[in-house]
Write a protein that holds these residues in place. Structure first.
Motif, PDB file in Angstrom:
ATOM      1  N   GLN A 142     -15.205 -10.534   8.316  1.00 24.77           N
ATOM      2  CA  GLN A 142     -15.092  -9.147   8.747  1.00 24.77           C
ATOM      3  C   GLN A 142     -14.048  -8.395   7.926  1.00 24.77           C
ATOM      4  N   THR A 143     -12.933  -9.073   7.621  1.00 25.51           N
ATOM      5  CA  THR A 143     -11.890  -8.439   6.810  1.00 25.51           C
ATOM      6  C   THR A 143     -12.403  -8.138   5.402  1.00 25.51           C
ATOM      7  N   ALA A 144     -13.119  -9.088   4.821  1.00 22.17           N
ATOM      8  CA  ALA A 144     -13.672  -8.868   3.480  1.00 22.17           C
ATOM      9  C   ALA A 144     -14.671  -7.709   3.484  1.00 22.17           C
ATOM     10  N   ALA A 145     -15.506  -7.646   4.522  1.00 22.07           N
ATOM     11  CA  ALA A 145     -16.471  -6.549   4.607  1.00 22.07           C
ATOM     12  C   ALA A 145     -15.775  -5.209   4.781  1.00 22.07           C
ATOM     13  N   LEU A 146     -14.705  -5.187   5.613  1.00 15.18           N
ATOM     14  CA  LEU A 146     -13.955  -3.948   5.822  1.00 15.18           C
ATOM     15  C   LEU A 146     -13.278  -3.492   4.535  1.00 15.18           C
ATOM     16  N   ALA A 147     -12.649  -4.431   3.819  1.00 15.82           N
ATOM     17  CA  ALA A 147     -11.989  -4.072   2.556  1.00 15.82           C
ATOM     18  C   ALA A 147     -12.991  -3.537   1.549  1.00 15.82           C
ATOM     19  N   HIS A 148     -14.165  -4.131   1.509  1.00  9.84           N
ATOM     20  CA  HIS A 148     -15.199  -3.667   0.585  1.00  9.84           C
ATOM     21  C   HIS A 148     -15.689  -2.270   0.961  1.00  9.84           C
ATOM     22  N   ASP A 149     -15.855  -2.023   2.264  1.00  8.74           N
ATOM     23  CA  ASP A 149     -16.337  -0.710   2.703  1.00  8.74           C
ATOM     24  C   ASP A 149     -15.302   0.387   2.476  1.00  8.74           C
ATOM     25  N   LEU A 150     -14.015   0.050   2.546  1.00 11.43           N
ATOM     26  CA  LEU A 150     -12.968   1.049   2.346  1.00 11.43           C
ATOM     27  C   LEU A 150     -12.729   1.362   0.870  1.00 11.43           C
ATOM     28  N   LEU A 154     -12.069   5.332  -0.601  1.00 12.83           N
ATOM     29  CA  LEU A 154     -10.714   5.501  -1.098  1.00 12.83           C
ATOM     30  C   LEU A 154     -10.727   5.892  -2.573  1.00 12.83           C
ATOM     31  N   ALA A 155     -11.632   5.305  -3.345  1.00 15.82           N
ATOM     32  CA  ALA A 155     -11.741   5.672  -4.764  1.00 15.82           C
ATOM     33  C   ALA A 155     -12.180   7.127  -4.917  1.00 15.82           C
ATOM     34  N   ILE A 156     -13.068   7.582  -4.036  1.00 11.77           N
ATOM     35  CA  ILE A 156     -13.522   8.978  -4.100  1.00 11.77           C
ATOM     36  C   ILE A 156     -12.377   9.932  -3.785  1.00 11.77           C
ATOM     37  N   ILE A 157     -11.585   9.606  -2.758  1.00 12.41           N
ATOM     38  CA  ILE A 157     -10.450  10.461  -2.395  1.00 12.41           C
ATOM     39  C   ILE A 157      -9.437  10.515  -3.531  1.00 12.41           C
ATOM     40  N   THR A 158      -9.128   9.357  -4.094  1.00 11.77           N
ATOM     41  CA  THR A 158      -8.140   9.307  -5.178  1.00 11.77           C
ATOM     42  C   THR A 158      -8.634  10.082  -6.401  1.00 11.77           C
ATOM     43  N   GLY A 159      -9.904   9.898  -6.760  1.00  6.68           N
ATOM     44  CA  GLY A 159     -10.445  10.599  -7.929  1.00  6.68           C
ATOM     45  C   GLY A 159     -10.456  12.105  -7.751  1.00  6.68           C
ATOM     46  N   ASN A 160     -10.866  12.581  -6.577  1.00  2.00           N
ATOM     47  CA  ASN A 160     -10.894  14.035  -6.334  1.00  2.00           C
ATOM     48  C   ASN A 160      -9.491  14.620  -6.301  1.00  2.00           C
ATOM     49  N   ALA A 161      -8.539  13.854  -5.725  1.00  2.79           N
ATOM     50  CA  ALA A 161      -7.170  14.353  -5.714  1.00  2.79           C
ATOM     51  C   ALA A 161      -6.609  14.463  -7.130  1.00  2.79           C
ATOM     52  N   ASP A 162      -6.919  13.507  -7.977  1.00  2.00           N
ATOM     53  CA  ASP A 162      -6.458  13.568  -9.361  1.00  2.00           C
ATOM     54  C   ASP A 162      -7.078  14.764 -10.100  1.00  2.00           C
ATOM     55  N   LEU A 163      -8.375  15.032  -9.840  1.00  2.16           N
ATOM     56  CA  LEU A 163      -9.029  16.177 -10.470  1.00  2.16           C
ATOM     57  C   LEU A 163      -8.414  17.495 -10.023  1.00  2.16           C
ATOM     58  N   LEU A 164      -8.134  17.600  -8.735  1.00  5.54           N
ATOM     59  CA  LEU A 164      -7.513  18.825  -8.227  1.00  5.54           C
ATOM     60  C   LEU A 164      -6.120  19.026  -8.806  1.00  5.54           C
ATOM     61  N   ALA A 165      -5.403  17.916  -9.016  1.00  8.66           N
ATOM     62  CA  ALA A 165      -4.049  18.031  -9.549  1.00  8.66           C
ATOM     63  C   ALA A 165      -4.034  18.534 -10.984  1.00  8.66           C
ATOM     64  N   ARG A 183      -0.157  10.488  -2.615  1.00 10.13           N
ATOM     65  CA  ARG A 183       0.750   9.455  -2.078  1.00 10.13           C
ATOM     66  C   ARG A 183       0.071   8.677  -0.948  1.00 10.13           C
ATOM     67  N   ALA A 184      -0.647   9.393  -0.089  1.00  4.83           N
ATOM     68  CA  ALA A 184      -1.336   8.713   1.006  1.00  4.83           C
ATOM     69  C   ALA A 184      -2.421   7.780   0.486  1.00  4.83           C
ATOM     70  N   ALA A 185      -3.127   8.227  -0.574  1.00  5.30           N
ATOM     71  CA  ALA A 185      -4.171   7.376  -1.160  1.00  5.30           C
ATOM     72  C   ALA A 185      -3.561   6.137  -1.803  1.00  5.30           C
ATOM     73  N   GLU A 186      -2.417   6.330  -2.460  1.00  2.00           N
ATOM     74  CA  GLU A 186      -1.749   5.177  -3.063  1.00  2.00           C
ATOM     75  C   GLU A 186      -1.280   4.179  -2.000  1.00  2.00           C
ATOM     76  N   LYS A 187      -0.750   4.704  -0.890  1.00  2.00           N
ATOM     77  CA  LYS A 187      -0.310   3.828   0.190  1.00  2.00           C
ATOM     78  C   LYS A 187      -1.510   3.068   0.777  1.00  2.00           C
ATOM     79  N   ALA A 188      -2.597   3.795   0.983  1.00  2.00           N
ATOM     80  CA  ALA A 188      -3.795   3.136   1.524  1.00  2.00           C
ATOM     81  C   ALA A 188      -4.300   2.061   0.567  1.00  2.00           C
ATOM     82  N   ASP A 189      -4.208   2.343  -0.738  1.00  2.00           N
ATOM     83  CA  ASP A 189      -4.655   1.356  -1.725  1.00  2.00           C
ATOM     84  C   ASP A 189      -3.765   0.112  -1.696  1.00  2.00           C
ATOM     85  N   ARG A 190      -2.446   0.295  -1.495  1.00  2.00           N
ATOM     86  CA  ARG A 190      -1.554  -0.869  -1.403  1.00  2.00           C
ATOM     87  C   ARG A 190      -1.899  -1.713  -0.181  1.00  2.00           C
TER      88      ARG A 190
END
Length: 357
Positions: A142-150, A154-165, A183-190
């Protein structure tokens, strides 16, 4: 009167003659009878001795002695007493044998009950281990499936935030909002990376034990921790009381990750201008790594739940998921050691990792 006297005299003479004959006959018959009695007595004694020897032999072989069917010593007047003694001896033998059999039966029953109890306990432990393994496997999947689904959102949020910046027409408020998103995306990625690391450590084959130098692990972990501290203006102190050539049996990568997790946890909750200290000492048969910081310390809830996975607390050290400390605790157990979480005397958190040397 003369006739009567004559008759009496004749009668007396006849009695004397007849009595002598009878006495002679009795004396003649008495000697053979005495001889027969002596023979019978001797024969009885021989039979008694043979019977006694046979009973002693049967008792030595563990068999019950047989009770005589008749009394051989009746002519001597001692047969009844011998029969009573034989009866008492036989009853005593049977009582002793019955008690011994009862005691053996109790011991056999107790041993059987013990074996049944052990078998039931082994079966219960095997069932519990199987159930625990099944639950751990299910949680890992379940943990592996959750990490894969997130990973994808998360990549979409990070990419769009970088484009907006990259937009040069943003206002200061918009730039601040986008920076907060990054910063929130980076924390979530960690958190996601830590979750993957924990799950991989559980499902992947364990790293083999080998002799490693403590100095090598300390140097690498201290260098990484110093970089993290420099970014937050935190002072880092290493107190190494170990011999340079000291080696211990350890999983090199796992032990290094455990110290990294503890140090990263300290950096996360230590404010700028604070201090983080890593001590390494040898105590008896253990190597003790202690990390202290000048942050807010652990809350009572965090102290109680430290080392558990996926727990949250909103206390002094902020919301925390417990993944790093949980991984460090498993590493300590793998090295026959312990992980202890507490607060220092002057405040701040204190984490002690012990491993066998």
């Amino acid at each position: 009167g003369a006739k009567v006297t004559m008759v009496l005299l004749i009668f007396v003479v006849l009695m004397v003659l007849t009595g002598g004959t009878l006495i002679g006959l009795y004396q003649s018959a008495k000697k053979p009878m005495q001889k027969m009695e002596e023979v019978y007595v001797a024969h009885s004694e021989i039979r008694n001795q043979q019977r006694q020897l046979r009973q002693e032999q049967m008792m030595e072989e563990g068999q019950a002695p047989t009770k005589p069917r008749f009394n051989i010593n009746i002519p001597l007047g001692s047969g009844k007493r011998a029969e009573q003694e034989d009866g008492l001896q036989t009853d005593s033998f049977f009582n002793a044998k019955r008690k011994k059999e009862e005691e053996l039966e109790r011991l056999r029953q107790a041993q059987e009950d013990t074996e049944k109890g052990r078998a039931a306990m082994r079966e219960k432990l095997e069932l519990e281990r199987a159930e625990q393994k099944r639950q751990e496997q299910q949680r890992a999947e379940q943990t592996a499936a959750l990490a894969h689904d997130l990973k994808t959102p998360l990549a979409i949020i990070t990419g769009n935030a970088d484009l907006l910046a990259e937009d040069e027409n943003l206002t200061e408020a918009q730039k601040a909002q986008i920076a907060a998103m990054q910063r929130a995306a980076e924390k979530a990625d960690r958190y996601l990376q830590t979750l993957r690391t924990v799950n991989t450590a559980e499902t992947s084959p364990q790293e083999p034990m080998q002799r490693v130098q403590v100095q090598e692990i300390l140097t690498r972990c201290a260098n990484d921790a110093k970089l993290l501290c420099d970014n937050k203006n935190i002072q880092f102190v290493l107190n190494n009381a170990m011999e340079n050539a000291r080696t211990i049996p350890a999983q090199r990568q796992a032990l290094g990750r455990a110290l990294d997790n503890i140090l990263e946890n300290a950096v996360r909750f230590t404010p700028a201008g604070g201090t983080i200290t890593l001590d390494a000492v040898e105590k008896g048969q253990e190597i003790v790594f202690t990390v202290t910081d000048t942050g807010p310390g652990f809350s009572p809830e965090a102290l109680q739940k430290a080392g558990r996975e996926l727990f949250t607390t909103d206390a002094a050290r902020g919301q925390h998921w417990g993944l790093g400390l949980a991984a460090a605790r498993r590493t300590a157990q793998t090295h026959n050691g312990t992980l202890t979480v507490s607060n220092g005397e002057n405040g701040g958190g204190k984490v002690e990792l012990r491993v066998r040397r």
